[in-house]
Design a protein around this motif. Structure first.
Motif, mmCIF file in Angstrom:
data_model
loop_
_atom_site.group_PDB
_atom_site.id
_atom_site.type_symbol
_atom_site.label_atom_id
_atom_site.label_comp_id
_atom_site.label_asym_id
_atom_site.label_seq_id
_atom_site.Cartn_x
_atom_site.Cartn_y
_atom_site.Cartn_z
ATOM 1 N N PRO A 1 39.725 37.552 28.194
ATOM 2 C CA PRO A 1 38.761 36.575 28.731
ATOM 3 C C PRO A 1 39.229 35.132 28.544
ATOM 4 C CG PRO A 1 37.610 38.286 27.511
ATOM 5 C CD PRO A 1 39.075 38.507 27.267
ATOM 6 N N GLU A 2 39.856 34.844 27.398
ATOM 7 C CA GLU A 2 40.344 33.483 27.163
ATOM 8 C C GLU A 2 41.446 33.108 28.147
ATOM 9 O OE1 GLU A 2 39.357 35.187 23.005
ATOM 10 O OE2 GLU A 2 40.070 35.915 24.943
ATOM 11 N N GLY A 3 42.358 34.055 28.387
ATOM 12 C CA GLY A 3 43.447 33.805 29.333
ATOM 13 C C GLY A 3 42.921 33.620 30.749
ATOM 14 N N CYS A 4 41.965 34.462 31.117
ATOM 15 C CA CYS A 4 41.362 34.367 32.450
ATOM 16 C C CYS A 4 40.661 33.024 32.628
ATOM 17 C CB CYS A 4 40.376 35.515 32.640
ATOM 18 S SG CYS A 4 39.506 35.490 34.215
ATOM 19 N N ALA A 5 39.900 32.602 31.611
ATOM 20 C CA ALA A 5 39.180 31.332 31.690
ATOM 21 C C ALA A 5 40.142 30.149 31.787
ATOM 22 C CB ALA A 5 38.273 31.173 30.473
ATOM 23 N N SER A 6 41.255 30.246 31.069
ATOM 24 C CA SER A 6 42.248 29.165 31.110
ATOM 25 C C SER A 6 42.866 29.031 32.496
ATOM 26 C CB SER A 6 43.352 29.421 30.079
ATOM 27 O OG SER A 6 42.829 29.405 28.776
ATOM 28 N N MET B 1 35.200 31.683 28.160
ATOM 29 C CA MET B 1 35.575 33.084 28.005
ATOM 30 C C MET B 1 34.388 34.026 28.186
ATOM 31 S SD MET B 1 35.392 31.390 24.942
ATOM 32 C CE MET B 1 34.545 31.452 23.360
ATOM 33 N N ARG B 2 33.159 33.548 27.913
ATOM 34 C CA ARG B 2 31.988 34.416 28.109
ATOM 35 C C ARG B 2 31.786 34.742 29.591
ATOM 36 N NH1 ARG B 2 31.418 31.069 24.060
ATOM 37 N NH2 ARG B 2 30.613 31.799 22.048
ATOM 38 N N GLU B 3 31.909 33.703 30.435
ATOM 39 C CA GLU B 3 31.793 33.922 31.874
ATOM 40 C C GLU B 3 32.910 34.826 32.387
ATOM 41 O OE1 GLU B 3 31.576 31.115 30.274
ATOM 42 O OE2 GLU B 3 30.096 29.748 31.134
ATOM 43 N N ALA B 4 34.117 34.622 31.838
ATOM 44 C CA ALA B 4 35.264 35.439 32.253
ATOM 45 C C ALA B 4 35.058 36.898 31.855
ATOM 46 C CB ALA B 4 36.550 34.900 31.625
ATOM 47 N N ALA B 5 34.526 37.128 30.662
ATOM 48 C CA ALA B 5 34.285 38.499 30.196
ATOM 49 C C ALA B 5 33.294 39.210 31.111
ATOM 50 C CB ALA B 5 33.768 38.477 28.766
ATOM 51 N N GLU B 6 32.274 38.493 31.575
ATOM 52 C CA GLU B 6 31.305 39.070 32.511
ATOM 53 C C GLU B 6 31.990 39.457 33.825
ATOM 54 O OE1 GLU B 6 28.067 39.692 32.333
ATOM 55 O OE2 GLU B 6 27.461 38.756 30.434
ATOM 56 N N ALA B 7 32.832 38.542 34.340
ATOM 57 C CA ALA B 7 33.454 38.767 35.649
ATOM 58 C C ALA B 7 34.511 39.861 35.623
ATOM 59 C CB ALA B 7 34.073 37.459 36.146
#
Length: 319
Positions: free
Chosen positions: A226-231, A240-246
Motif C-alpha cells: 500500500p505504501e508503494g502504491c500510494a507513493s 496507504m489506507r486508501e491504497a490498501a482499499e483499492a
C-alpha cells in the motif's frame, strides 16, 4: 505482547488487569481477582469488536505483526525429518528463502518458504524475508528435485517483496523471479502455497503460482505494498489506507476474485495471539488439500494449474 496501533485501547485494559494481579502477588492480602476478571471480559469483548471488521490497512498491520508464526515456526511444528538444502549451485545461499526435504503426515515432500526472522540478528541475516536472485534459483533447484522424485511441494509465502538492491538487479532479479514462476507452472507434482503473512509483489508470486493457494484469515497478497502504491499514484506514502482499499489485497477479496482458493481461520486477535492454534489450522487445511491433489497424475496437475490462472483473469474482470 506487541500491540498494534489500533489495539492501544486494548493494551490499556489488559495492562490494568496485569497490574492488579501484580499488586496481588506482591500483597497476598489484596483481593482483586473480581476486578481483574471484569477487565478480562471487557478486553475480550473489545478484541472481538476490533477484529470483527478489520479494514484492509489494519489487515496489513496484522499480517506484518512481528509475533506471527513465521516460516521456520511452521516447518519446526508441522514437518518431521526436515533436511535443509542450501545454495543455488551458481552464486550463493540466500537465507531469505529456506527449504529442503521433509515429511508431512508421514508423506515425503519438499517444503520451501520465505523467512523474515524473529529478532534483530535473524532479521538482518534473513534480509527481512526479501530474497535475492539466488534465493529464487535455489527454489527452482528444489522444485526440480521434487519433480524428479515425484514429491509434492509446499510453499510458505511471507515477504514484503523481492529485494530491490543494486546487486540483486545486476544478478538478474526479474529473470530469476520469472523463471521461478515458470517452474511452478511446469512441475508435474502437487504444488500448494500458503500465504502465512505478507504476500508482496513478484517475490510472492514466484512461490505462489500453485495448484491451490491458501491464505490465513488476516494475511494479504498484492502486486505492491500500500505504501508503494500510494507513493506512485498519489506521490504520498501517507495515503496507504486508501491504497490498501483499492488494491483488494485481503484474503476475503482475493477469494472472491479467484486468486486464492481457501481462507484458513485465525484465532481471535490474529495468529500472533495463539500461535499454536494458527499452526494447527494450517496443518488441517494443508493436509486436506494435499490428500486431494496427490490422487491426480502429472498432466492433470499441470493442466489444473494452468487452468486456475487463466480462469483467475476472467473472474477478476467479471468482479
Amino acid at each position: 505482547m506487541n500491540y498494534l496501533e489500533f489495539e492501544k485501547p486494548l493494551a490499556e485494559i489488559e495492562g490494568k488487569a496485569a497490574e492488579l494481579r501484580a499488586m496481588a502477588r506482591a500483597n497476598p492480602e489484596m483481593d482483586v481477582e473480581k476486578e481483574a476478571e471484569a477487565l478480562d471480559r471487557k478486553a475480550q469483548q473489545l478484541l472481538a469488536d476490533l477484529y470483527r471488521q478489520l479494514s484492509p490497512w489494519r489487515k496489513c498491520l496484522v499480517a506484518r505483526h512481528p509475533d506471527r508464526p513465521h516460516c521456520k515456526d511452521y516447518i519446526d511444528a508441522l514437518f518431521s525429518e526436515y533436511t535443509p538444502l542450501a545454495g543455488d549451485r551458481n552464486f550463493a545461499d540466500d537465507h531469505a528463502i529456506m527449504g529442503g526435504l521433509a515429511r508431512f503426515h508421514d508423506r515425503p515432500i519438499v517444503v520451501i518458504g520465505q523467512e523474515k526472522g524473529s529478532d534483530t540478528k535473524s532479521r538482518i541475516e534473513r534480509n527481512f524475508g526479501m530474497a535475492r536472485p539466488e534465493g529464487y534459483r535455489k527454489a527452482i533447484r528444489l522444485m526440480d528435485l521434487a519433480h524428479r522424485f515425484k514429491l509434492p511441494v509446499v510453499t510458505l509465502v511471507d515477504t514484503p517483496g523481492a529485494y530491490p538492491g543494486k546487486g540483486a538487479e545486476e544478478r538478474g532479479q526479474a529473470e530469476a523471479i520469472a523463471r521461478c514462476t515458470q517452474k511452478c507452472l511446469e512441475i508435474g507434482v502437487p504444488l500448494v502455497s500458503v500465504v502465512i503473512g505478507e504476500g508482496g509483489s513478484g517475490g510472492a508470486v514466484a512461490l505462489a503460482t500453485a495448484n491451490r493457494v491458501l491464505m490465513l484469515e488476516h494475511s494479504v497478497y498484492s502486486v505492491i505494498s500500500p505504501e508503494g502504491c500510494a507513493s506512485i499514484l498519489w506521490k504520498d506514502a501517507e495515503k496507504m489506507r486508501e491504497a490498501a482499499e483499492a488494491l483488494r489485497l485481503t484474503a476475503q477479496d482475493l477469494l472472491k476474485l479467484g486468486v486464492s482458493d481457501a481462507i484458513i481461520p485465525e484465532p481471535l486477535g490474529g495468529a500472533q495471539r495463539d500461535r499454536q492454534a494458527a499452526i494447527k489450522a494450517v496443518d488441517r487445511a494443508l493436509n486436506e488439500v494435499l490428500e486431494r491433489l496427490v490422487k491426480k497424475d502429472a498432466p492433470a496437475l499441470i493442466a489444473d494449474r494452468r487452468r486456475k490462472f487463466l480462469e483467475m483473469g476472467r473472474k477478476g474482470l467479471a468482479a
